[in-house]
Design a protein around this motif. Structure first.
Motif, short mmCIF file in Angstrom:
data_model
loop_
_atom_site.label_atom_id
_atom_site.label_comp_id
_atom_site.label_asym_id
_atom_site.label_seq_id
_atom_site.Cartn_x
_atom_site.Cartn_y
_atom_site.Cartn_z
N LYS A 1 113.95 23.94 -34.67
CA LYS A 1 112.43 24.07 -35.42
C LYS A 1 112.99 24.52 -36.61
O LYS A 1 112.08 24.03 -37.80
CB LYS A 1 111.72 24.72 -34.61
CG LYS A 1 110.94 24.12 -33.39
CD LYS A 1 109.73 23.58 -33.47
CE LYS A 1 109.32 22.78 -32.28
NZ LYS A 1 108.10 22.06 -32.26
N GLU B 1 107.25 29.97 -31.54
CA GLU B 1 107.66 28.89 -30.63
C GLU B 1 108.23 29.47 -29.38
O GLU B 1 108.02 28.71 -28.39
CB GLU B 1 108.99 28.49 -31.45
CG GLU B 1 108.99 27.94 -32.99
CD GLU B 1 107.87 26.82 -32.85
OE1 GLU B 1 108.10 25.99 -31.63
OE2 GLU B 1 107.10 26.36 -33.75
N GLU C 1 105.12 29.78 -27.11
CA GLU C 1 104.74 28.45 -26.60
C GLU C 1 105.50 27.90 -25.37
O GLU C 1 105.07 27.44 -24.38
CB GLU C 1 105.05 27.47 -27.67
CG GLU C 1 104.39 25.96 -27.69
CD GLU C 1 102.95 26.01 -27.53
OE1 GLU C 1 102.17 25.10 -26.94
OE2 GLU C 1 102.21 26.79 -28.05
N GLN C 2 107.04 28.21 -25.42
CA GLN C 2 107.87 27.77 -24.40
C GLN C 2 107.24 28.70 -23.09
O GLN C 2 107.18 28.32 -21.83
CB GLN C 2 109.24 28.06 -24.61
CG GLN C 2 109.55 26.99 -25.60
CD GLN C 2 111.15 27.08 -25.43
OE1 GLN C 2 111.75 27.37 -24.55
NE2 GLN C 2 111.64 26.68 -26.60
N VAL D 1 114.21 26.05 -30.24
CA VAL D 1 113.59 27.02 -31.12
C VAL D 1 114.40 26.81 -32.39
O VAL D 1 113.90 26.74 -33.47
CB VAL D 1 113.71 28.48 -30.52
CG1 VAL D 1 113.16 29.43 -31.73
CG2 VAL D 1 112.82 28.49 -29.31
#
Ligand code: 5GP
Ligand code: MN
Length: 316
Positions: free
Chosen positions: A280, A308, A311-312, A277
């Motif tokens: 990014k 982020e 999403e994980q 994260v």
């Protein structure tokens, strides 16, 4: 590899670590400094680092650290510890000019930036890795103490999952030197000033959980820091405290560093890779502890990080 084999022909050596140095950074930088001063008494050795927090005054010769200094000097060797070259702060130009660059680190986000790079992400701390690059018989009580502080801080006193059998073996070897390790742990890791405790309380009080209570976030503004008369160094530990809330997979803490600019710290229990994260957003760190600097409002930053993280967790 032995660090001494890489530096033995040098007459001038510089050592540095990352900006806003934490315990591992200060401990490894000072551990290496004390070690090289001992094994290479003829060499000229300098340490460049942002001024360490008051708690690290217990480390021998900490006053030798040069902070905020820009010298034109060209060193034979520069050893960058616990960092990549772009986070060396004032020492970055000195590193770039050095004839030989050595990089020792345990950050998974570091791909090595020296002529010689020793990057071992499985190590609990740079201090632990550094100890294994030293000749153990040359270590003394003061060196041991600095290394011990590094390990203690990056493992949360041997509590985090980065603690390995080797970490504990090294700690066992270190405490044989007889320093008061219990006092060191109390005074450098657990003890807080009243104002540090108050701002931590305030940050906890104002924290918010989101994403089905799996994430927690809090922020300290510049105005709050002025009100409590604290500096960024006083905010260490807040994010770890937030992460210890039951049910939380990811904790985020931010403090304001400028207009629409925040320093972000993240912690996770392993379900979220916070290094990914942070990367990014131009930062880095470890799977369970990472950070970055973000521009935007507090809420925009939370939104961007959430995307982020979500999403994980979705792919979990
Ligand atoms: P902290 O949240 O305690 O400041 O940092 C946690 C970990 O992430 C540390 O290992 C630290 O070196 C790393 N880290 C924090 N901020 C940054 C950053 O802006 N860039 C990079 N590369 N690493 C960071
Ligand atoms: Mn470290």
């Amino acid at each position: 590899m032995r660090i001494i084999d890489e530096v033995k022909h040098a007459r001038t050596i510089a050592i540095g670590g990352h900006i806003r140095p934490d315990g591992d950074c200060v401990g490894s930088v000072m551990g290496l400094y004390l070690y090289l001063k001992k094994v290479m008494p003829e060499a000229e050795i300098d340490v460049y680092l942002d001024e360490p927090a008051e708690i690290f005054r217990c480390i021998s010769h900490i006053e030798d650290i040069k902070s905020g200094i820009n010298v034109e000097k060209e060193y034979d060797v520069f050893v960058a510890l616990d960092t990549t070259d772009d986070r060396l702060g004032d020492a970055e130009p000195i590193y770039r000019r050095a004839r030989k660059k050595i990089n020792v680190d345990h950050h998974i986000s570091n791909h090595g930036c020296g002529d010689v790079s020793v990057i071992e992400p499985d190590r609990s701390s740079t201090a632990e890795l550094l100890y294994d690059l030293m000749e153990p018989e040359k270590v003394d009580e003061e060196i041991a103490k600095a290394i011990y502080i590094g390990i203690v801080h990056d493992t949360g006193v041997f509590r985090y999952s980065n603690t390995s059998p080797r970490t504990l073996q090294i700690a066992a070897e270190l405490i044989k030197y007889g320093f008061d390790f219990s006092k060191i742990v109390d005074e450098t890791f657990f003890e807080k000033t009243y104002l540090q405790m108050q701002i931590m309380g305030r940050a906890v009080l104002e924290s918010v959980r989101f994403m089905g209570e799996r994430c927690i976030v809090s922020m300290v503004s510049r105005r709050m820091m002025e009100f409590y008369r604290v500096t960024p160094k006083d905010l260490d530990g807040i994010v770890n405290h937030l992460q210890s809330v039951k049910g939380v997979d990811c904790a985020i803490f931010m403090y304001e560093t400028g207009t629409l600019e925040y320093k972000v710290s993240m912690r996770s229990n392993g379900k979220v890779d916070v290094a990914a994260v942070a990367m990014k957003f131009g930062g880095g760190g470890h799977v369970r502890a990472a950070g970055c600097t973000m521009n935007g409002t507090y809420h925009d930053n939370i939104n961007n990080l959430s995307i982020e993280i979500a999403e994980q967790l979705k792919n979990e």
